[in-house]
Scaffold this active site. Structure first.
Site: not given
Ligand code: FAD
Ligand code: NAP
Length: 313
Positions: A134, A137-138
């Site tokens: 990312c 992010c980083d």
């Molecule tokens: P996710 O955060 O991916 O959450 C999805 C959830 O759904 C997960 O908890 C998973 O367990 C659950 N899930 C999946 N399939 C199922 C299923 N079948 N049944 C039940 N549950 C399920 N963004 C920033 O803005 N700033 C940052 O500094 C930043 N740093 C990052 C660093 C890292 C290492 C990573 C990996 C990402 C980073 N991001 C950052 C990106 C950010 O984390 C994502 O954009 C954000 O979390 C997306 O949110 P979401 O809710 O769409 O999905």
């Protein structure tokens, strides 16, 4: 019957839970297969979420307060893996891995996407310590430093461009001499002075020490020549797997319209092509893949669910 089933407990799902329950819905359950928080809990630091600027706070610290706030307004959490969502007449059926199911009037999906990994030696060891997927992010952590980007698709080239505004030099490493990215993007990147393209080359190993990444060991696939590149960060962009399997029916067909890349097609209200089903966060088309935007999507979808239930009864 649930008013709303939320699938996924990342920033999108948690925010959807906060807005639905605080908006008056009584019967909302968030199904999250692990601990709530999502991908950001893997991050060692988050510094681009407005209003939260505390040096040294991890993604886990950051998300802990979200859960507390969301559950305070009545959101229920069940630690369950959802197998699939289907629609029967006017309601949805959410089926779990264990075969049990619940009925819901509406569904908000926010299951995220997972950056692909390469399996390169050192990738796991230095994950979060110089290896990132990312740039938004980083990237800032490498201000005025030299970094490498791996990949030859649109994401790699666009993110290399983004990093070139922050870092002193960006080495773009690609295993072929033809890019998968759009030709116009390739041409744009080639004109940027501080991006150097290294083609026909693979990374054999990511090297580092206690402090993190120190460099990468390269191999030119055409000449066989090996070399070392000193960089303090390596950004890997070799594609994403969208976590979209919950939207497939028993025959493997999607229940709503999807893009060619497996992202859910939504409108500005996070509505999918299937009435009563909303998709949010990293899994939707054109997702910026940021916590702030995933949370925004969750709020938008929740407000739509409240209106939908008022109209449909
Ligand atoms: P996710 O955060 O991916 O959450 C999805 C959830 O759904 C997960 O908890 C998973 O367990 C659950 N899930 C999946 N399939 C199922 C299923 N079948 N049944 C039940 N549950 C399920 N963004 C920033 O803005 N700033 C940052 O500094 C930043 N740093 C990052 C660093 C890292 C290492 C990573 C990996 C990402 C980073 N991001 C950052 C990106 C950010 O984390 C994502 O954009 C954000 O979390 C997306 O949110 P979401 O809710 O769409 O999905
Ligand atoms: P992608 O198009 O699948 O490209 C992945 C790149 O990573 C390819 O160049 C591939 O090399 C390389 N790669 C894959 N596995 C590798 C490995 N193990 N080691 C080294 N290199 C590896 O992925 P993406 O760039 O994330 O894009 C995904 C989709 O989103 C694409 O359809 C893209 O067009 C789209 N997208 C569009 C935009 C836009 O329109 N602005 C922006 C971003 C993404 P090879 O080329 O040799 O296979």
């Amino acid at each position: 019957m649930l008013d709303c089933a939320i699938i996924g407990g990342g920033p999108a799902g948690l925010t959807a839970g906060l807005y639905t329950t605080r908006g008056g819905l009584k019967n909302v359950v968030m199904f999250e297969m692990g601990m709530p928080g999502g991908q950001i809990t893997q991050s060692s630091e988050i510094e681009n979420y407005p209003g939260f600027y505390q040096h040294g706070k991890t993604g886990m610290d950051f998300m802990n307060t979200w859960q507390e706030q969301c559950f305070a307004f009545g959101l229920k959490h069940e630690m369950k893996k959802v197998e699939r969502v289907s629609k029967e007449q006017e309601h949805f059926i959410v089926t779990f891995e264990d075969g049990n199911s619940v009925k819901a009037k509406t569904v908000i999906v926010g299951t995220g996407s997972t950056p692909k990994r390469t399996g390169i030696k050192g990738e796991d060891e230095f994950w979060g310590k110089g290896v990132s997927t990312c740039a938004t992010c980083d990237g800032f952590f490498y201000k005025n430093q030299e970094v490498a980007v791996l990949g030859g698709g649109d994401t790699a080239l666009e993110e290399a461009h983004y990093l070139s505004n922050i870092c002193s030099k960006v080495y773009l490493i690609h295993r072929r001499d033809k890019f998968r990215a759009a030709p116009s993007t390739v041409e744009r990147v080639k004109k940027i002075d501080n991006i150097e393209l290294i083609t026909d080359t693979i990374i054999e190993e990511i090297e580092g020490d206690m402090m993190g990444v120190t460099g990468v060991r390269l191999k030119n696939l055409k000449t066989g020549e090996k070399s070392n590149l000193k960089v303090s960060g390596i950004f890997i962009f070799v594609g994403h797997n969208v976590n979209n399997s919950v939207l497939k029916d028993e025959n493997g067909n999607f229940i709503c319209d999807m893009s060619d890349w497996g992202q859910v097609i939504v409108d500005l209200n996070m509505k999918t092509s299937l009435k009563g089903l909303y998709a949010t966060g990293d899994m939707r088309i054109e997702a910026p893949k940021q916590v702030v935007s995933a949370a925004g999507d969750g709020a938008v979808a929740a407000l739509q669910v409240i209106s939908y239930l008022q109209e449909e009864g």
